[in-house]
Design a protein around this motif. Structure first.
Motif, PDB file in Angstrom:
ATOM      1  N   ALA A  87       0.835  -1.207   0.000  1.00  0.00           N
ATOM      2  CA  ALA A  87       0.000   0.000   0.000  1.00  0.00           C
ATOM      3  C   ALA A  87       0.870   1.256   0.000  1.00  0.00           C
ATOM      4  N   LYS A  88       0.457   2.225  -0.792  1.00  0.00           N
ATOM      5  CA  LYS A  88       1.127   3.521  -0.833  1.00  0.00           C
ATOM      6  C   LYS A  88       0.106   4.615  -0.571  1.00  0.00           C
ATOM      7  N   VAL A  89       0.374   5.451   0.426  1.00  0.00           N
ATOM      8  CA  VAL A  89      -0.529   6.541   0.772  1.00  0.00           C
ATOM      9  C   VAL A  89       0.070   7.850   0.272  1.00  0.00           C
ATOM     10  N   THR A  90      -0.688   8.559  -0.548  1.00  0.00           N
ATOM     11  CA  THR A  90      -0.257   9.858  -1.070  1.00  0.00           C
ATOM     12  C   THR A  90      -0.987  10.960  -0.313  1.00  0.00           C
ATOM     13  N   THR A  91      -0.243  11.960   0.153  1.00  0.00           N
ATOM     14  CA  THR A  91      -0.853  13.077   0.869  1.00  0.00           C
ATOM     15  C   THR A  91      -0.794  14.335   0.009  1.00  0.00           C
ATOM     16  N   GLY A 103      -4.109  20.548  17.192  1.00  0.00           N
ATOM     17  CA  GLY A 103      -3.453  21.545  16.355  1.00  0.00           C
ATOM     18  C   GLY A 103      -4.111  21.663  14.996  1.00  0.00           C
ATOM     19  N   THR A 104      -3.497  22.443  14.120  1.00  0.00           N
ATOM     20  CA  THR A 104      -4.032  22.675  12.778  1.00  0.00           C
ATOM     21  C   THR A 104      -3.408  21.684  11.797  1.00  0.00           C
ATOM     22  N   ILE A 105      -4.267  20.999  11.043  1.00  0.00           N
ATOM     23  CA  ILE A 105      -3.815  20.015  10.058  1.00  0.00           C
ATOM     24  C   ILE A 105      -3.764  20.681   8.691  1.00  0.00           C
ATOM     25  N   THR A 106      -2.603  20.626   8.044  1.00  0.00           N
ATOM     26  CA  THR A 106      -2.443  21.269   6.741  1.00  0.00           C
ATOM     27  C   THR A 106      -2.324  20.264   5.596  1.00  0.00           C
ATOM     28  N   GLU A 107      -2.126  18.977   5.915  1.00  0.00           N
ATOM     29  CA  GLU A 107      -2.023  17.933   4.889  1.00  0.00           C
ATOM     30  C   GLU A 107      -2.903  16.753   5.262  1.00  0.00           C
ATOM     31  N   ALA A 108      -3.382  16.026   4.247  1.00  0.00           N
ATOM     32  CA  ALA A 108      -4.206  14.840   4.486  1.00  0.00           C
ATOM     33  C   ALA A 108      -4.033  13.872   3.325  1.00  0.00           C
ATOM     34  N   ALA A 109      -4.396  12.615   3.558  1.00  0.00           N
ATOM     35  CA  ALA A 109      -4.292  11.592   2.517  1.00  0.00           C
ATOM     36  C   ALA A 109      -5.265  11.897   1.389  1.00  0.00           C
ATOM     37  N   SER A 110      -4.779  11.789   0.155  1.00  0.00           N
ATOM     38  CA  SER A 110      -5.628  12.034  -1.006  1.00  0.00           C
ATOM     39  C   SER A 110      -5.777  10.797  -1.886  1.00  0.00           C
ATOM     40  N   GLU A 111      -4.898   9.816  -1.703  1.00  0.00           N
ATOM     41  CA  GLU A 111      -4.967   8.599  -2.520  1.00  0.00           C
ATOM     42  C   GLU A 111      -4.279   7.445  -1.800  1.00  0.00           C
TER      43      GLU A 111
END
Length: 240
Positions: A87-91, A103-111
């Motif tokens: 599995a590969k998770v792209t953020t 805290g503030t989240i600026t990135e998240a998983a997109s694929e």
């Protein structure tokens, strides 16, 4: 109408009816889906299970790509290991950062892309994805998915239901986000969420069994009608 003609017509109608029922069942069961079907808005520490069935008779599924929404991001994504698959998770950077207690989240998983494994004909695979938190500002999450086969064919599970609620030909996996106790899962520990996901999968299996029995009943009923038609035609022929 002769006895033979009536019999042939009854058998033809029965055969076509049974074939149509089986074909419809096959189409309905071949979709890529996500379970459970609903969660609470803002739910934390849960699990999403993506079920990928193989719908080809002469090719295997060799790659699965699930695209997560970034306008309403799923936070804290972790992928459960699956034998034979990598599995590969792209953020991606979020256009609108999400404020949380940590805290503030600026990135998240997109694929998330799974490769290296194989789903053969008549088989399916479950891919589990844990999350830290679901969004609170939407009532639905859509996970567009691409399914690649060993012969190069790519099935795009990306279509969303129309305004009338009719299901498209290649629907994207979707879950509903509801308020409070209306959801199938809530802010439970990850282990409990996993158990709920397993229970949902069992329920889906029971539903499939029930559908199978219903289909079998329809076919038996159709065959019974054919037998009745044969008896009627035979009796009529004997009288004449």
């Amino acid at each position: 109408m002769s006895a033979n003609s009536a019999l042939r017509r009854a058998v033809t109608v029965t055969t076509l009816t049974a074939a149509a029922v089986l074909a419809a069942a096959g189409v309905a069961s071949a979709h890529v889906t996500v379970h459970p079907e609903s969660y609470a808005k803002g739910a934390t520490d849960g699990v999403l299970t993506f079920r990928v069935p193989n719908e080809e008779d002469t090719a295997s599924t060799t790659k699965v790509q699930v695209f997560l929404p970034t306008d309403h991001p799923v936070l804290g994504v972790l992928v459960s290991p699956r034998d034979g698959w990598t599995a590969k998770v792209t953020t991606t950077k979020l256009k609108t950062p999400v404020k949380t207690d940590d805290g503030t989240i600026t990135e998240a998983a997109s694929e998330i892309t799974w490769t290296g494994g194989k789903i053969g004909a008549g088989q399916f695979e479950d891919f589990d994805v844990a999350f830290g938190q679901l969004p609170e500002d939407t009532g639905q999450l859509t996970f567009k998915t691409l399914q690649t086969y060993s012969d190069g064919k790519v099935v795009r599970w990306i279509e969303e239901a129309g305004s009338g609620g009719e299901e498209p030909e290649n629907p994207a996996p979707t879950i509903k986000l509801t308020a409070g106790d209306e959801a199938a899962a809530s802010t439970a520990p990850a282990t409990e969420s996993s158990a709920k996901a397993t229970t949902t999968a069992s329920a889906d299996s029971s539903d499939s069994t029930a559908r199978g029995l219903g289909i079998a009943g329809l076919i038996v009923g159709a065959l019974g009608l054919a037998a009745a038609a044969f008896a009627f035609v035979r009796t009529r022929g004997a009288r004449s």
